[in-house]
Each structure stands twice: as C-alpha cells, then as structure tokens.
Design an enzyme around this catalytic site. Structure first.
Site, mmCIF file in Angstrom:
data_model
loop_
_atom_site.group_PDB
_atom_site.id
_atom_site.type_symbol
_atom_site.label_atom_id
_atom_site.label_comp_id
_atom_site.label_asym_id
_atom_site.label_seq_id
_atom_site.Cartn_x
_atom_site.Cartn_y
_atom_site.Cartn_z
ATOM 1 N N ARG A 115 -28.672 57.610 53.922
ATOM 2 C CA ARG A 115 -29.405 56.689 52.960
ATOM 3 C C ARG A 115 -30.558 56.489 54.182
ATOM 4 O O ARG A 115 -30.667 56.225 55.522
ATOM 5 C CB ARG A 115 -28.544 55.505 53.217
ATOM 6 C CG ARG A 115 -29.381 54.266 52.713
ATOM 7 C CD ARG A 115 -28.538 53.082 52.089
ATOM 8 N NE ARG A 115 -27.796 52.308 52.990
ATOM 9 C CZ ARG A 115 -27.150 51.184 52.577
ATOM 10 N NH1 ARG A 115 -27.004 50.794 51.259
ATOM 11 N NH2 ARG A 115 -26.416 50.665 53.413
ATOM 12 N N ARG B 116 -30.924 52.765 58.761
ATOM 13 C CA ARG B 116 -30.453 51.464 59.502
ATOM 14 C C ARG B 116 -29.372 51.774 60.713
ATOM 15 O O ARG B 116 -28.632 52.763 60.428
ATOM 16 C CB ARG B 116 -29.738 50.429 58.258
ATOM 17 C CG ARG B 116 -30.742 50.053 57.427
ATOM 18 C CD ARG B 116 -29.999 49.590 56.084
ATOM 19 N NE ARG B 116 -28.754 48.700 56.349
ATOM 20 C CZ ARG B 116 -28.112 48.018 55.407
ATOM 21 N NH1 ARG B 116 -28.635 47.831 54.289
ATOM 22 N NH2 ARG B 116 -26.880 47.249 55.766
ATOM 23 N N ARG C 189 -19.974 36.968 49.148
ATOM 24 C CA ARG C 189 -19.407 37.755 49.915
ATOM 25 C C ARG C 189 -17.883 37.310 50.468
ATOM 26 O O ARG C 189 -17.154 37.966 51.226
ATOM 27 C CB ARG C 189 -20.142 38.201 51.116
ATOM 28 C CG ARG C 189 -20.651 39.742 50.917
ATOM 29 C CD ARG C 189 -21.486 40.094 51.896
ATOM 30 N NE ARG C 189 -22.731 40.580 51.577
ATOM 31 C CZ ARG C 189 -23.061 41.654 52.074
ATOM 32 N NH1 ARG C 189 -22.981 42.442 53.153
ATOM 33 N NH2 ARG C 189 -24.056 42.132 51.534
ATOM 34 N N LYS D 141 -24.140 49.664 44.826
ATOM 35 C CA LYS D 141 -24.469 48.242 44.173
ATOM 36 C C LYS D 141 -25.887 48.131 43.824
ATOM 37 O O LYS D 141 -26.336 47.914 42.736
ATOM 38 C CB LYS D 141 -23.970 46.911 45.097
ATOM 39 C CG LYS D 141 -22.877 46.936 45.410
ATOM 40 C CD LYS D 141 -22.512 45.699 46.171
ATOM 41 C CE LYS D 141 -23.217 45.735 47.417
ATOM 42 N NZ LYS D 141 -22.616 46.945 48.576
ATOM 43 N N ARG E 276 -17.690 47.933 59.389
ATOM 44 C CA ARG E 276 -18.036 47.180 58.085
ATOM 45 C C ARG E 276 -17.247 47.332 57.022
ATOM 46 O O ARG E 276 -17.116 46.278 56.253
ATOM 47 C CB ARG E 276 -19.446 48.073 57.889
ATOM 48 C CG ARG E 276 -20.703 47.661 58.840
ATOM 49 C CD ARG E 276 -21.756 48.338 58.434
ATOM 50 N NE ARG E 276 -22.444 47.743 57.209
ATOM 51 C CZ ARG E 276 -23.496 48.806 56.544
ATOM 52 N NH1 ARG E 276 -23.409 49.985 56.895
ATOM 53 N NH2 ARG E 276 -24.126 48.160 55.611
HETATM 54 N N1 LIG Z 1 -23.746 36.881 50.794
HETATM 55 C C1 LIG Z 1 -23.913 37.025 52.069
HETATM 56 N N2 LIG Z 1 -23.443 36.432 53.198
HETATM 57 C C2 LIG Z 1 -23.687 36.623 54.444
HETATM 58 N N3 LIG Z 1 -24.474 37.326 54.740
HETATM 59 C C3 LIG Z 1 -25.211 37.947 54.000
HETATM 60 C C4 LIG Z 1 -24.998 38.139 52.571
HETATM 61 N N4 LIG Z 1 -25.583 39.043 51.897
HETATM 62 C C5 LIG Z 1 -26.640 39.747 52.794
HETATM 63 N N5 LIG Z 1 -26.067 38.990 54.159
HETATM 64 C C6 LIG Z 1 -26.746 39.670 55.401
HETATM 65 O O1 LIG Z 1 -27.900 40.221 55.261
HETATM 66 C C7 LIG Z 1 -27.409 41.635 55.588
HETATM 67 C C8 LIG Z 1 -28.248 42.705 54.692
HETATM 68 O O2 LIG Z 1 -27.577 42.579 53.649
HETATM 69 P P1 LIG Z 1 -27.529 43.678 52.280
HETATM 70 O O3 LIG Z 1 -26.930 43.371 51.051
HETATM 71 O O4 LIG Z 1 -28.909 44.509 52.165
HETATM 72 O O5 LIG Z 1 -26.886 44.962 53.226
HETATM 73 P P2 LIG Z 1 -25.453 45.166 53.452
HETATM 74 O O6 LIG Z 1 -24.570 44.391 52.766
HETATM 75 O O7 LIG Z 1 -25.170 45.023 55.149
HETATM 76 O O8 LIG Z 1 -25.222 46.792 53.336
HETATM 77 P P3 LIG Z 1 -25.082 47.529 52.083
HETATM 78 O O9 LIG Z 1 -26.473 47.391 51.129
HETATM 79 O O10 LIG Z 1 -25.075 48.709 52.629
HETATM 80 O O11 LIG Z 1 -23.822 46.894 51.174
HETATM 81 C C9 LIG Z 1 -26.001 41.870 55.694
HETATM 82 O O12 LIG Z 1 -25.787 42.856 56.624
HETATM 83 C C10 LIG Z 1 -25.762 40.265 56.010
HETATM 84 O O13 LIG Z 1 -25.732 40.372 57.610
HETATM 85 O O1 LIG Z 2 -23.984 58.273 43.113
HETATM 86 C C1 LIG Z 2 -24.438 57.985 44.193
HETATM 87 C C2 LIG Z 2 -25.030 56.591 44.110
HETATM 88 C C3 LIG Z 2 -25.796 56.206 45.258
HETATM 89 N N1 LIG Z 2 -25.897 57.128 46.236
HETATM 90 C C4 LIG Z 2 -26.852 56.801 47.533
HETATM 91 O O2 LIG Z 2 -25.962 56.107 48.283
HETATM 92 C C5 LIG Z 2 -26.659 55.055 49.145
HETATM 93 C C6 LIG Z 2 -25.869 53.811 48.821
HETATM 94 O O3 LIG Z 2 -26.132 53.350 47.561
HETATM 95 P P1 LIG Z 2 -27.017 51.948 47.327
HETATM 96 O O4 LIG Z 2 -27.763 51.457 48.437
HETATM 97 O O5 LIG Z 2 -27.192 51.722 45.841
HETATM 98 O O6 LIG Z 2 -25.296 51.117 47.644
HETATM 99 P P2 LIG Z 2 -24.974 49.598 48.253
HETATM 100 O O7 LIG Z 2 -25.005 49.595 49.873
HETATM 101 O O8 LIG Z 2 -26.168 48.904 47.741
HETATM 102 O O9 LIG Z 2 -23.682 49.247 47.497
HETATM 103 C C7 LIG Z 2 -28.080 55.412 48.718
HETATM 104 O O10 LIG Z 2 -28.609 56.100 49.681
HETATM 105 C C8 LIG Z 2 -28.078 55.768 47.525
HETATM 106 O O11 LIG Z 2 -29.247 56.626 47.140
HETATM 107 C C9 LIG Z 2 -25.663 58.641 46.078
HETATM 108 O O12 LIG Z 2 -25.902 59.307 47.005
HETATM 109 N N2 LIG Z 2 -24.848 58.704 45.059
#
Ligand SMILES: Nc1ncnc2c1ncn2[C@@H]1O[C@H](COP(=O)(O)OP(=O)(O)OP(=O)(O)O)[C@@H](O)[C@H]1O
Ligand SMILES: O=c1ccn([C@@H]2O[C@H](COP(=O)(O)OP(=O)(O)O)[C@@H](O)[C@H]2O)c(=O)[nH]1
Length: 227
Positions: free
Chosen positions: A125, A158, A91, A17, A169
């Site tokens: 990552r 992380r 979400r 994303k 997750r």
């Molecule tokens: N829309 C949301 N609703 C509830 N909590 C959220 C929302 N967006 C982010 N968070 C909180 O913030 C944290 C970090 O969000 P972020 O989008 O950076 O990472 P993530 O979704 O955990 O992982 P990834 O980036 O791998 O999708 C999440 O783990 C969650 O606790």
């Molecule tokens: O084709 C791809 C796209 C992303 N990534 C890696 O995969 C991880 C997750 O990508 P991102 O953080 O953009 O995903 P999100 O959690 O925001 O969906 C990161 O380390 C990116 O660098 C990768 O290796 N190949």
C-alpha cells in the site's frame, strides 16, 4: 425525498474499507466519511483536536474515545440532510454507544479478509498523506510510479504498514471490534462479507445496498455504471 440512509463499514486494516467506501459513495450517492481523513484534515489545519489527536497517532495509538466523539458527532449532527457511510468509526464499544445516542444506523458492513491477504496488501500500500488517497502496486497502481494521480506529489508507505506492526494492529482490531460487531449483530443490522478480493465482494454489497436504497441506486446506475 427518499429516506436518509446511514451506514458504517468495519474491517481490519487493509480489508478494503476505503476502496469499497469509494465505490459505494459513487454508486449510491452517499457521502463517504472517513475518521482517518477527518483526523488528517484536523491535523493539517492545526485545530485543537487535531493537535491532540496527532500525539496519539504518531505513537501508533488510537485516539481516545472522548476526543473522537467530540470531533465526529457534531460533524454527523450537521449532516441531517445527507445519507452517509462512515469508515473508521466506531472502533470501540464506547464510540458505538455514543454514535447510537446520536443516530439510528440502517446497516453495518463488516469485512472479513484472511490474514495473509491483509499482510500482502498492506505491504504494497502506498498513500498520498495529504488527501488520504490509497494505491496498491498490484491492484490499483498510480499512473506515474510513486506519484499521486491528482496532485503529482510523492506517495509514501506508512510506518504501521510494515509486516512487524501488522500482526499487533490486527490483534488489537479484533479485540476492540468484537463487542462492536456483537452489538450490531444483536440489533439485526450487521452484514458480514468474506473473501480475498474487493472485486468479488463488491457485487454482493452492491445488490444488498440496491435493495436498501432502491430509489437512489436506480437513478445513479443509469448514469454511472461501475463494474
Ligand atoms: N475511530 C477511531 N478511534 C480512535 N482512533 C482513530 C479512529 N479512527 C482513526 N483513528 C486514528 O487515526 C489513525 C489513522 O486512521 P485510518 O483509519 O486512516 O487508518 P488505520 O485504521 O490505522 O489503518 P487502515 O486504514 O489500514 O484501517 C489510526 O491509526 C488511529 O490512530
Ligand atoms: O481487492 C483489493 C482491495 C484493496 N486492495 C489494496 O489493499 C490496500 C488496503 O485497502 P484499503 O486502504 O481500501 O483498506 P482499509 O485499510 O481502508 O480497510 C490498498 O492498497 C488497496 O489498494 C487490493 O489490493 N485488493
């Protein structure tokens, strides 16, 4: 002035994303909004919402819907003159309904990536916590190992990117995202993309968006060609 464009990108953790949002923002001159980055900014600034959100994030929990909507909807309301792409929100169905009452979305991108790929990517990552910049040791490594390209500060892995945490997750994502995806499908704005590499998915997203935001894409592609 061309019509404003509002889009959401959804997908499980590691689906790309953040990576795709950056490309879209650059190519189509949209503002990339990330709920995670916005929460991190609030935490760093010690705002009331940031302090509250941190208590959930630190425990690996989602921030409650009412905290998220109170934080993000005013931000979106301020953006009346901007086209934007939102990553990480909504979400849950409650968040989607709240967003619905604030604005009309033009399009929703949903990324569908195999589990093995997600696991592999997340374990490789590395992030720069202060900015949210993301690296991958294979796909987009930092210029200097272990250091952020811009600030030179150390990168971290992380806690929740450890293999044991990833399975739960992903399950959690699926349960919560399904009704949101169903809602957007029923509205006719859902576009689903499947694959194992962002570089392969990107051309399809690029051409879809070029048909939806033609006036912006024409101006920008002349100046900033991307792969
Ligand atoms: N829309 C949301 N609703 C509830 N909590 C959220 C929302 N967006 C982010 N968070 C909180 O913030 C944290 C970090 O969000 P972020 O989008 O950076 O990472 P993530 O979704 O955990 O992982 P990834 O980036 O791998 O999708 C999440 O783990 C969650 O606790
Ligand atoms: O084709 C791809 C796209 C992303 N990534 C890696 O995969 C991880 C997750 O990508 P991102 O953080 O953009 O995903 P999100 O959690 O925001 O969906 C990161 O380390 C990116 O660098 C990768 O290796 N190949």
């Amino acid at each position: 002035m061309s019509k404003l464009f509002r889009a959401v990108i959804m997908g499980p953790p590691g689906s790309g994303k953040g990576t795709i949002s950056e490309r879209i923002a650059q190519r189509f001159a949209l503002t990339h909004l990330s709920s995670g980055d916005f929460l991190r900014e609030n935490i760093a600034a010690n705002t009331e919402a940031g302090i509250l959100a941190k208590t959930y994030i630190d425990r690996g929990l989602l921030v409650p819907d009412h905290v998220m909507t109170r934080l993000l909807l005013p931000k979106l309301e301020e953006m009346t003159r901007h086209s934007w792409l939102m990553d990480g929100f909504p979400r849950t169905l409650a968040q989607a309904n709240a967003l619905n009452s604030t604005c009309d979305l033009d399009l929703v991108i949903s990324l569908n990536i195999p589990f093995e790929t997600l696991k592999e990517r997340l374990s490789e990552r590395w992030v720069h916590p202060a900015s949210g910049r993301v690296y991958n040791m294979g796909f987009n490594p930092p210029r200097i190992q272990g250091r952020d390209d811009i600030s030179g500060e150390p990168l971290i892995q992380r806690e929740d990117d450890q293999p044991e945490a990833i399975v739960s997750r992903l399950r959690h994502y699926k349960d919560l995202a399904k009704p949101v995806i169903d809602l957007y499908r029923s509205k006719g704005i859902l576009h689903k993309f499947s694959g194992t590499e962002t570089d392969r998915i990107w051309p399809y997203i690029n051409s879809l968006l070029s048909t939806k935001i033609p006036s912006i894409s024409q101006t920008v592609t002349q100046h900033a060609p991307l792969p």
